[in-house]
Write an enzyme that holds these catalytic residues in place. Structure first.
Site, PDB file in Angstrom:
ATOM      1  N   SER A 134       0.849  -1.187   0.000  1.00 51.37           N
ATOM      2  CA  SER A 134       0.000   0.000   0.000  1.00 51.37           C
ATOM      3  C   SER A 134       0.887   1.239   0.000  1.00 51.37           C
ATOM      4  CB  SER A 134      -0.884  -0.044   1.252  1.00 51.37           C
ATOM      5  OG  SER A 134      -1.608   1.153   1.383  1.00 51.37           O
ATOM      6  N   LYS A 162      -1.029  -0.865  -4.409  1.00 51.98           N
ATOM      7  CA  LYS A 162      -2.251  -0.131  -4.054  1.00 51.98           C
ATOM      8  C   LYS A 162      -1.852   1.325  -3.869  1.00 51.98           C
ATOM      9  CE  LYS A 162      -4.818  -0.012   0.338  1.00 51.98           C
ATOM     10  NZ  LYS A 162      -5.576  -0.821   1.302  1.00 51.98           N
ATOM     11  N   LYS A 164      -3.149   5.022  -2.482  1.00 51.68           N
ATOM     12  CA  LYS A 164      -4.160   5.770  -1.732  1.00 51.68           C
ATOM     13  C   LYS A 164      -4.578   6.959  -2.583  1.00 51.68           C
ATOM     14  CE  LYS A 164      -4.277   3.623   2.269  1.00 51.68           C
ATOM     15  NZ  LYS A 164      -5.534   3.096   2.822  1.00 51.68           N
ATOM     16  N   GLU A 214     -11.294   0.576  -3.677  1.00 51.02           N
ATOM     17  CA  GLU A 214     -11.629   0.200  -2.304  1.00 51.02           C
ATOM     18  C   GLU A 214     -12.295   1.368  -1.570  1.00 51.02           C
ATOM     19  OE1 GLU A 214      -8.115  -1.049  -0.249  1.00 51.02           O
ATOM     20  OE2 GLU A 214      -9.147  -1.368   1.651  1.00 51.02           O
ATOM     21  N   ASP A 239     -14.192  -2.019   2.551  1.00 48.12           N
ATOM     22  CA  ASP A 239     -13.304  -2.223   3.695  1.00 48.12           C
ATOM     23  C   ASP A 239     -14.083  -1.783   4.940  1.00 48.12           C
ATOM     24  OD1 ASP A 239     -11.340  -2.104   5.666  1.00 48.12           O
ATOM     25  OD2 ASP A 239     -10.101  -0.603   4.698  1.00 48.12           O
ATOM     26  N   LYS A 263     -10.249  -7.441   7.200  1.00 43.43           N
ATOM     27  CA  LYS A 263      -9.288  -7.066   8.249  1.00 43.43           C
ATOM     28  C   LYS A 263      -9.851  -7.630   9.538  1.00 43.43           C
ATOM     29  CE  LYS A 263      -7.654  -2.593   6.511  1.00 43.43           C
ATOM     30  NZ  LYS A 263      -8.082  -1.173   6.477  1.00 43.43           N
ATOM     31  N   GLY A 291      -4.398  -4.710   5.652  1.00 41.44           N
ATOM     32  CA  GLY A 291      -3.374  -4.530   6.679  1.00 41.44           C
ATOM     33  C   GLY A 291      -3.634  -3.248   7.415  1.00 41.44           C
TER      34      GLY A 291
END
Ligand code: NPG
Length: 370
Positions: A134, A162, A164, A214, A239, A263, A291
């Site tokens: 990430s 990934k 952000k 996501e 998520d 998660k 994570g």
């Protein structure tokens, strides 16, 4: 198994670089590690709450209070199996991260005593798992900084990236990384930074052939995600919205998501995480392991979870070095092919290294015993 002593180790781990998302920037990882001594041995758990209630309502000071006054008292004086923890704590509303950490410590103690690994207990089917990484929003808002960070991860061997994203940091950074790495599995994570009004804008990301987007919209806006999923070619993954097996089933069947990030901390522990995995598998919905910048304790548990059959997408299961120059356990190291070996020792297969734990601990609280 009977609980004899519980110690909370509040640790501070400096991050190798600041980690910035649409809702926080972290410079140091402050984490609560639970050491639970039982009559069959010691177990360790990690709580994924942060010092501030920004990702969810939970935060570290509140977690300690909830453990002390509401959760631990329900477990004391009982001869219990770790599998009974969810029911014993069932009357208390919310606080999934707090309950998940307690459950993990008791699972670890129980499995260490029986000699079974956490992965085997969860019905793992892989001895190695592929790793994703990430990448935060660049601290200086510069795409060059992002590219340098991503180049480093690709060189290390990560199998999936990934990014952000947030309004103002979405289409352009994604375009640059996609053009640089045309064949790399790539996904984006907005941490709820958009609304139903942004559906047209989000659809601009479709041209980048993403694995998924996501949690683009607020965690309570199920209709917003459903409307987006109907319009967007990129699969919508949830998520923060996913809190239990029942609500995962509702979200999937309603059409609010096509992929689930699991998660364990967010859903109350690894037993609940496994139930969500089973619900998704029964519906043909892929899952992957999220994570939360875990130390080696939580990372060991995540890697075991990610080796279940429904985890068909690489998770945020990076090397310890992605975040820490010094971890509390022996570090987890991904190989040059982007694979991580699932621990096989009893329980989590790792424990904190006493001298390192001492060095990183900023506060030690005895909840039970002396
Ligand atoms: O690799 O551990 C990791 C971090 C992955 O991006 C990641 N986690 O929103 O999913 C998230 C984010 C997060 C980290 C959220 C910490 C909350 C706390």
């Amino acid at each position: 198994m009977r609980i004899e002593r519980i110690i909370v180790h509040r640790c501070a781990l400096p991050l190798v670089r600041p980690f910035r998302t649409s809702f926080f920037t972290e410079y140091t990882k402050e984490v609560l590690l639970l050491e639970v001594t039982t009559d069959v041995g010691v177990g360790w758990g990690e709580c994924v709450a942060a010092p501030d209630p920004l990702y969810s309502h939970e935060f570290n000071d509140a977690v300690v209070l909830v453990w002390r006054d509401h959760l631990v008292p329900r477990l004391m004086g009982k001869n219990l199996a770790a599998e009974e923890v969810p029911d014993l704590l069932g009357a208390v509303r919310g606080h999934p991260m707090a309950r998940g950490a307690l459950e993990l410590a008791l699972l670890d103690a129980q499995l260490r005593a029986s000699g079974e690994s956490f992965a085997s207990y969860l019905d793992s089917v892989h001895s190695q798992i592929p790793c994703g990484v990430s990448t935060g929003i660049a601290a200086d808002d510069s795409i060059d900084t992002l590219v340098t960070e991503v180049d480093g991860y690709v060189a290390e061997g990560y199998r999936r990236l990934k990014l952000k994203i947030q309004p103002g940091w979405d289409v352009e950074p994604t375009r640059v990384i996609r053009e640089r790495y045309p064949d790399m599995p790539l996904q984006v994570d907005a941490n709820q930074a958009y609304s139903r009004n942004d559906i047209d804008h989000l659809c601009r990301l479709d041209e980048f052939d993403l694995l998924l987007i996501e949690q683009p919209i607020h965690e309570e806006d199920y209709l917003g995600h459903k409307l987006l999923a109907e319009r967007m070619r990129t699969p919508v993954c949830l998520d923060e919205s996913v809190l239990s097996a029942d609500n995962a089933e509702s979200l999937i069947d309603y059409g609010a998501c096509e992929i689930v990030n699991i998660k364990a901390g967010r859903v109350g522990g690894y037993l609940s995480a496994k139930e969500i995995h089973d619900v998704a598998v029964a519906r043909g919905i892929p899952v992957w392991c999220g994570g939360m910048v875990e130390t080696g304790i939580g990372r060991a548990a995540n890697i075991a979870l990610a080796s279940l059959p429904g985890f068909t997408l690489p998770g945020d299961t990076s090397s310890s070095s992605r975040f820490f120059s010094l971890d509390v356990t022996e570090p987890f190291v991904m190989d040059a092919d982007g694979m991580m070996t699932v621990p096989t020792g009893p329980g989590l297969g790792v424990t904190p290294i006493p001298e390192v734990l001492d060095e990183l601990t900023v506060e030690r609280t005895v909840l039970v015993g002396s």
